[in-house]
Write an enzyme that holds these catalytic residues in place. Structure first.
Site, PDB file in Angstrom:
ATOM      1  N   GLY A 160       0.927  -1.263   0.072  1.00  0.00           N
ATOM      2  CA  GLY A 160      -0.090   0.117  -0.055  1.00  0.00           C
ATOM      3  C   GLY A 160       0.944   1.201   0.041  1.00  0.00           C
ATOM      4  N   ASN A 212       1.207  -2.360   5.289  1.00  0.00           N
ATOM      5  CA  ASN A 212       0.339  -1.043   5.399  1.00  0.00           C
ATOM      6  C   ASN A 212      -0.826  -1.092   4.488  1.00  0.00           C
ATOM      7  OD1 ASN A 212       0.334   1.933   5.794  1.00  0.00           O
ATOM      8  ND2 ASN A 212       0.320   1.905   3.437  1.00  0.00           N
ATOM      9  N   SER A 247      -4.879   0.231  14.182  1.00  0.00           N
ATOM     10  CA  SER A 247      -5.638   1.434  14.025  1.00  0.00           C
ATOM     11  C   SER A 247      -6.174   1.688  15.469  1.00  0.00           C
ATOM     12  CB  SER A 247      -6.642   1.460  13.251  1.00  0.00           C
ATOM     13  OG  SER A 247      -7.590   2.532  13.392  1.00  0.00           O
ATOM     14  N   SER A 266      -8.931   2.200  16.218  1.00  0.00           N
ATOM     15  CA  SER A 266     -10.268   1.791  15.947  1.00  0.00           C
ATOM     16  C   SER A 266     -10.356   0.326  16.376  1.00  0.00           C
ATOM     17  CB  SER A 266     -10.751   1.554  14.657  1.00  0.00           C
ATOM     18  OG  SER A 266     -10.918   3.210  14.037  1.00  0.00           O
ATOM     19  N   TYR A 284     -14.670  -2.367   9.740  1.00  0.00           N
ATOM     20  CA  TYR A 284     -13.107  -1.956   9.877  1.00  0.00           C
ATOM     21  C   TYR A 284     -12.434  -2.010  11.293  1.00  0.00           C
ATOM     22  CZ  TYR A 284      -9.211   1.450   9.958  1.00  0.00           C
ATOM     23  OH  TYR A 284      -7.963   1.984   9.901  1.00  0.00           O
ATOM     24  N   LYS A 335      -9.280  -4.344  12.226  1.00  0.00           N
ATOM     25  CA  LYS A 335      -8.087  -3.934  12.907  1.00  0.00           C
ATOM     26  C   LYS A 335      -7.967  -4.384  14.441  1.00  0.00           C
ATOM     27  CE  LYS A 335      -6.665  -1.469   9.786  1.00  0.00           C
ATOM     28  NZ  LYS A 335      -5.199  -1.734   8.956  1.00  0.00           N
TER      29      LYS A 335
END
Length: 276
Positions: free
Chosen positions: A32, A118, A168, A170, A181, A185
């Site tokens: 990424g 990433n 993250s 998150s 998401y 994570k």
């Protein structure tokens, strides 16, 4: 570090000055890496003499990014011999493509010392609206992509190698509309611990970074909505967005010999938002 007068929530930062001489001449693979933090990571490492293979599903943009960084390094570098950035294609949901990316690094530079998982997706849907397709894609990219990358890295790394996964905040702090998401994570954070335990036998360290609100394309939806930005900044004790450079600093540390006894950890780079 200065604050942007036109946008108090955003901070304009100078490049991270930290340097680790032992990293020069080593090789990093970054998924990424065509834009955003991945491109920042590639640029920052190459500036310090690390050769980089950047992989992205958009191989055209990845190669353009590599060319741009290499051109910049001709005049701007922290070391006399900067690294070289090579762009390649990778679909992180395919383990064979991770292996192909590893082979690019071995062919170009003869070694793999660092691997940064990433690549990721950032879908939005309230719980009732999450589809089978959305949750499958999110887990495929954000979780399986990390696992397959770590597998490819561990096959070719020597003792002393380091893997860093992008988790993250998150993973620790749930947000409405980000159920898929946040789940992915949280899985990355726990997978990082599992990888650290198992790959420790090979002398490979595995850690993760958990960014909060960082000034990248992924947070444009916040920055373009004044009400959403105000709510976001209220949840950050430092009351500003982070800059990609401020994620790169902890990454640099985790890859360096200064962290050679650090493994299985997740470092939050979130301005303290996980506590609010």
């Amino acid at each position: 570090m200065t604050v942007d007068a036109q946008n108090p929530g955003r901070t304009v930062t100078t490049p991270i000055a930290a340097a680790y001489p032992e990293m020069a001449g080593k090789t990093a693979v970054i998924t990424g890496a065509a834009r955003g933090m991945g491109a920042q990571f590639a640029r920052g490492l190459a500036t310090r003499g690390v050769n980089v293979v950047g992989g992205d599903i958009n191989d055209t943009q990845m190669k353009e990014t590599a060319q741009q960084i290499n051109a910049e390094l001709a005049t701007e570098s922290l070391v006399a011999q900067p690294g070289t950035v090579v762009g390649a294609r990778v679909d992180v949901t395919d383990p064979d493509e991770h292996e192909a990316l590893a082979q690019v690094a071995l062919r170009e530079f003869g070694r793999i010392d660092f691997w940064i998982n990433n690549a990721g997706v950032f879908p939005f849907a309230l719980v009732d609206d999450i589809t089978r397709e959305q949750i499958a894609l999110t887990l495929d990219v954000n979780v399986e992509g990390v696992l397959f990358g770590a597998q490819a890295a561990s096959r070719h790394m020597e003792q002393g190698g380091a893997i860093v996964n992008m988790s993250s905040v998150s993973a620790l702090r749930v947000r409405k509309g980000r159920g898929a998401y946040c789940t992915s994570k949280a899985a990355v954070a726990h997978l990082t611990e599992s990888l650290a335990v198992e790959l420790g036998d090979k002398g490979i360290r595995v850690n993760s970074i958990a960014p909060g609100y960082i000034d990248t394309e992924m947070t444009r939806w916040v920055q373009e909505d004044p009400a959403a930005l105000a709510r976001a900044l209220d949840s950050v004790p430092l009351h500003r967005l982070g800059a990609p450079e401020e994620v790169f600093g902890p990454l640099l540390f985790l890859l360096s010999d200064s962290a050679r006894y650090v493994t299985g950890h997740s470092i939050a780079v979130d301005g303290g938002s996980r506590h609010v």
